[in-house]
Design a protein around this motif. Structure first.
Motif, PDB file in Angstrom:
ATOM      1  N   LEU A  65       0.834  -1.195   0.000  1.00 44.56           N
ATOM      2  CA  LEU A  65       0.000   0.000   0.000  1.00 44.56           C
ATOM      3  C   LEU A  65       0.873   1.252   0.000  1.00 44.56           C
ATOM      4  O   LEU A  65       1.879   1.313   0.721  1.00 44.56           O
ATOM      5  N   HIS A  66       0.483   2.236  -0.812  1.00 41.86           N
ATOM      6  CA  HIS A  66       1.302   3.452  -0.898  1.00 41.86           C
ATOM      7  C   HIS A  66       1.304   4.215   0.418  1.00 41.86           C
ATOM      8  O   HIS A  66       2.241   4.960   0.713  1.00 41.86           O
ATOM      9  N   ASN A  67       0.276   4.036   1.249  1.00 44.41           N
ATOM     10  CA  ASN A  67       0.248   4.691   2.552  1.00 44.41           C
ATOM     11  C   ASN A  67       1.338   4.130   3.464  1.00 44.41           C
ATOM     12  O   ASN A  67       1.984   4.874   4.215  1.00 44.41           O
ATOM     13  N   ASP A  68       1.571   2.808   3.374  1.00 41.02           N
ATOM     14  CA  ASP A  68       2.639   2.190   4.166  1.00 41.02           C
ATOM     15  C   ASP A  68       4.006   2.679   3.686  1.00 41.02           C
ATOM     16  O   ASP A  68       4.899   2.968   4.489  1.00 41.02           O
ATOM     17  N   PHE A 102       4.611   5.476   2.204  1.00 37.90           N
ATOM     18  CA  PHE A 102       4.735   6.884   2.588  1.00 37.90           C
ATOM     19  C   PHE A 102       5.259   7.021   4.011  1.00 37.90           C
ATOM     20  O   PHE A 102       6.148   7.833   4.289  1.00 37.90           O
ATOM     21  N   HIS A 103       4.739   6.226   4.935  1.00 36.47           N
ATOM     22  CA  HIS A 103       5.165   6.311   6.330  1.00 36.47           C
ATOM     23  C   HIS A 103       6.624   5.885   6.488  1.00 36.47           C
ATOM     24  O   HIS A 103       7.354   6.418   7.330  1.00 36.47           O
ATOM     25  N   SER A 107       5.373  12.165  -0.368  1.00 38.05           N
ATOM     26  CA  SER A 107       4.000  12.140  -0.878  1.00 38.05           C
ATOM     27  C   SER A 107       3.951  11.876  -2.376  1.00 38.05           C
ATOM     28  O   SER A 107       2.988  11.282  -2.880  1.00 38.05           O
ATOM     29  N   ALA A 115       5.824   7.919  -2.936  1.00 35.57           N
ATOM     30  CA  ALA A 115       5.208   6.739  -2.324  1.00 35.57           C
ATOM     31  C   ALA A 115       4.329   5.942  -3.292  1.00 35.57           C
ATOM     32  O   ALA A 115       4.454   4.712  -3.365  1.00 35.57           O
TER      33      ALA A 115
END
Length: 206
Positions: A127-130, A132-133, A159, A162
């Motif tokens: 996931l791109h959110n993972d 990103f973090h 941002s 990611a």
């Protein structure tokens, strides 16, 4: 002293002759400085030859690195007394030293058994959110690897990067392939038990 006088003369009377004299004086001063540095290092190393303390050696090495050389690694000495000055000769000397000091014997070790034929890895979703973090949590001052991508760039552009990285990582898992260019590592020889391996930050992310 001679270099400063030649420089002032050149600034007061700019001409090809004064410029040539200044360059000659500058080269001579540089040569004298290098000889003085090497003489100092050789003299200090001679004094340390009778010392049994490794702490004295690394203290001198640190002082030399900080004050007497512009390179991150000072000149190194071969066992035959010659000096390794260029980056290539230093790397070869470090490599040979690591080989000579290696005592690892894996000839009697049994290789691990292969997994059973019906073994499989569960599907992994990147996931791109993972991603990103992971980018955002990166320490900007950390050293970068052979790809030359500074961590601060990855952190500040998290941002934007990611989503692209998430797709790339997912594709690597899909085709069971990882880019060869991301597998290279810089080995940094340091006065520790093991050298430090600098790997691409993107490889660490994956």
């Amino acid at each position: 002293m001679i270099r400063e006088v030649a420089h002032k003369r050149y600034l007061s009377l700019i001409s090809p002759e004064s410029h040539a004299l200044y360059i000659s004086a500058w080269n001579h001063a540089k040569s004298v400085l290098q000889l003085a540095k090497h003489s100092f290092i050789n003299r200090k190393c001679q004094n340390l030859s009778n010392s049994n303390s490794s702490q004295d050696f690394w203290h001198l090495a640190k002082n030399i690195s900080n004050n007497f050389t512009s390179s991150p690694r000072p000149p190194l000495f071969h066992l035959n007394g010659t000096t390794a000055i260029s980056s290539v000769s230093k790397d070869e000397l470090f490599s040979q030293t690591f080989v000579n000091n290696s005592t690892l014997d894996d000839s009697r070790l049994v290789p691990p058994s292969p997994p059973p034929s019906d073994y499989f890895i569960p599907s992994i979703k990147v996931l791109h959110n993972d991603v990103f973090h992971v980018h955002a949590a990166l320490k900007p001052r950390k050293a970068y690897g052979p790809d030359g991508v500074p961590p601060i760039v990855l952190k500040n552009c998290a941002s934007v990067l990611a989503p692209c990285q998430a797709k790339l990582f997912q594709f690597c898992l899909l085709i069971s392939t990882f880019p060869s260019c991301r597998k290279f590592t810089y080995i940094q020889p340091v006065p520790k038990k093991h050298p430090i391996a600098l790997t691409s930050c993107l490889s660490k992310f994956f």
